[in-house]
Design an enzyme around this catalytic site. Structure first.
Site, PDB file in Angstrom:
ATOM      1  N   GLY A 245       0.823  -1.200   0.000  1.00 54.10           N
ATOM      2  CA  GLY A 245       0.000   0.000   0.000  1.00 54.10           C
ATOM      3  C   GLY A 245       0.862   1.256   0.000  1.00 54.10           C
ATOM      4  CG  ASP A 300       3.567 -16.255  -5.923  1.00 51.12           C
ATOM      5  OD1 ASP A 300       4.284 -16.857  -5.102  1.00 51.12           O
ATOM      6  OD2 ASP A 300       2.524 -15.658  -5.605  1.00 51.12           O
TER       7      ASP A 300
END
Length: 567
Positions: A245, A300
């Site tokens: 964020g 990932d």
């Protein structure tokens, strides 16, 4: 005002959305797919929902040339001359024949009569796809039209240019690392700093704790130099710290202006790159001469169009330790079951590669392939078979797999990503419950090495990848490019426009050869034809008065199975 969280996870971006590809739950042999699945899983680009791709009329005889023109337009990377057409390039200050850093008043060429042929021409391109698929039913086929017509798709080659658009003495460069930890962050930071210094940049700073560092007055920027970063790659984590964020895009660009930053290197995944693209667009809107360059950081390996992202190789290697521990625990216990949960929110690349590399996994579960826990085709039924025939079993599951099978949390993190339920714990609990009800004793061990893997230092393979990515990020910024990210494509380093790599996460193709290889390594074929019912009945009899006699029978049957396994 656009907030950074909206830029990171814009509506419809689907960074955390699971995609079933229309596959029905596979019958377990394990997780083998039917021939119908292979046909349905071929990808046709024209049917994609990419944000900028137009539908193609294949009845048009010129569709191929039109597609190539559209592709070239979409992959044309933004340049400083788009906003400043009068920008004048200068001779590059980067040359490896000069072993010492350039001086501030450097101009007019190199102190050498020998021409250096180490530059990349701006017209150099790399072929995006190298395989000609003759049919959309071919394993892993990626087709543009139903006939799998070959269409050349070229992307920009990365590397140093002979002309640059920033004077090194006028550059103030900033580096920021966002999201979660990933092996190799310090390696990339180190190479960015070193390469900037070779160009002659004197002012290099690190923004602490991701985008948050642009607005939090208590977080001071960190001065960086080769002396500071010389040995940071020997440790895991990030020298600059990470967070999710942050402030609004407008506030970030305000901070760039106040600090006098005209080059910013942003290390992060899909969400971070969405924020980087928003920052790039805001800078162009304000007519600021700022180069925004991304370096894809996702453990990932789920960034589109790239061979792999840094940290992935290290994650697969480190996952072997957890898998081996689970195997030893399961194999050493009576009716042992080992469960290992690995990273992979939307993509099962780590679970797939780790399973294939270890050779110790019986069941591999990934988000891209739906599965059942219960029922005749469920993983628990298959675990019974494995316990009967092998005496033990090891399961590898990606964190984003099977989220439809557990209760949703309805919570999101600071980046707007959905907080997943723990599929590993769920499978562990269901396994214990299932075998208890069946009257079969099992010893279930659950291992979650996520944070141990993320905190590791990069291995040699990732170290090289990080070094070259960091170097090419600096080359791209000095060449005048912005709103780009750097990556590998068919083993070559390329520049890609950020919007094209963040339209959706890269997924494992269940029809790909790599997934087929993984299935081949997990499928266990046994000669024994005994049914599981005989084992269940035997376990129930162990509670009878003649328990010692039954235990003797059970020992003999177990010994017989082990002897058959050895043969």
């Amino acid at each position: 005002m656009v907030t950074l969280s909206h830029a990171i996870a814009p509506p419809g971006l689907g960074l955390h959305r699971r995609t079933s590809h229309g596959f029905s739950p596979p019958s377990l042999r394990l997780l083998t797919t039917s021939s119908g699945v292979a046909k349905n899983s071929s990808r046709v680009f024209a049917q994609s929902k990419s944000h900028s791709r137009q539908q193609i009329d294949f009845s048009d005889p010129d569709w191929k040339s039109k597609f190539q023109k559209d592709f070239e337009k979409r992959f044309n990377i933004p340049h400083i001359t788009d906003v400043f057409p009068d920008a004048v390039p200068i001779p590059s200050t980067f040359c490896l024949q000069m072993r010492t850093p350039v001086i501030e008043n450097f101009a007019g060429g190199y102190p050498s009569d020998e021409e250096w042929h180490g530059y990349i021409n701006n017209n150099d391109r790399v072929l995006l796809k190298t395989i000609y698929y003759s049919s959309h039913t071919s394993a892993g086929a990626e087709c543009i039209d139903p006939n799998c017509t070959w269409v050349e798709q070229w992307v920009h080659r990365a590397g140093p240019r002979e002309k640059i658009y920033f004077k090194p003495e006028e550059v103030k460069a900033a580096i920021v690392t966002c999201g979660g930890l990933c092996p190799g962050l310090n390696d990339v930071i180190r190479q960015i700093v070193i390469t900037l210094e070779i160009y002659g940049v004197k002012r290099i700073v690190g923004i602490p704790y991701g985008y948050r560092g642009f607005s939090d007055k208590e977080l001071a920027e960190m001065a960086l130099s080769r002396k500071v970063v010389q040995n940071v790659h020997l440790s895991g984590g990030s020298l600059l710290g990470v967070s999710r964020g942050g402030p609004s895009v407008s506030d970030i660009v305000d901070s760039l202006e106040e600090r006098g930053i005209n080059m910013v290197f942003i290390l992060g995944g899909n969400g971070t790159h969405a924020g980087a693209d928003a920052i790039h667009n805001e800078c162009r809107k304000r007519q600021l001469r700022v180069a925004v360059v991304g370096v894809p950081k996702t453990i990932d390996n789920d960034i589109l169009l790239m061979d792999k992202t840094f940290g992935f190789d290290t994650a697969v290697e480190e996952a072997q330790r957890a898998i081996n521990s689970a195997y030893i625990e399961a194999h050493s216990a009576y009716h042992g079951v080992g469960i290992v949960k690995l990273m992979g929110r939307s993509s099962g690349f780590i679970a797939m590669h780790a399973s294939l590399a270890s050779g110790q996994i019986d069941i591999c579960l990934i988000p891209e392939v739906p599965f059942q826990i219960h029922g005749p085709h469920g993983i628990l039924h298959h675990l019974k078979y494995l316990i009967q025939t092998k005496g033990s079993a090891v399961v590898c599951v990606a964190e984003g797999a099977g989220q439809n099978l557990i209760e949703k949390t309805n919570a999101t993190d600071a980046s707007g990503n959905m907080v997943f339920g723990d599929i590993g714990v769920h499978i562990q609990q269901e396994t214990k419950k299932y075998f208890k009800e069946a009257g079969v004793p099992v010893d279930v061990k659950y291992i979650d090495p996520t944070y141990m893997i993320r905190a590791c230092r990069a291995n040699a393979s990732d170290g090289i990848l990080c070094a070259v990515l960091g170097q090419n990020a600096v080359h791209g910024a000095f060449a005048g490019y912005s709103g780009i990210t750097v990556g590998t494509c068919n083993t070559h380093y390329v520049y890609l426009p950020i919007p094209e790599v963040i339209s959706h996460p890269r997924l494992v193709d269940p029809n790909s050869r790599m997934w087929h290889r993984c299935l081949t390594s997990t499928v266990k074929i046994k000669k024994e034809n005994a049914t599981i019912n005989s084992l269940v009945e035997l376990m129930k009899e162990s509670k009878s008065k003649n328990g010692s006699e039954v235990r003797g029978r059970r020992h003999e049957e177990t010994k017989k199975r082990e002897e058959e396994d050895l043969t």
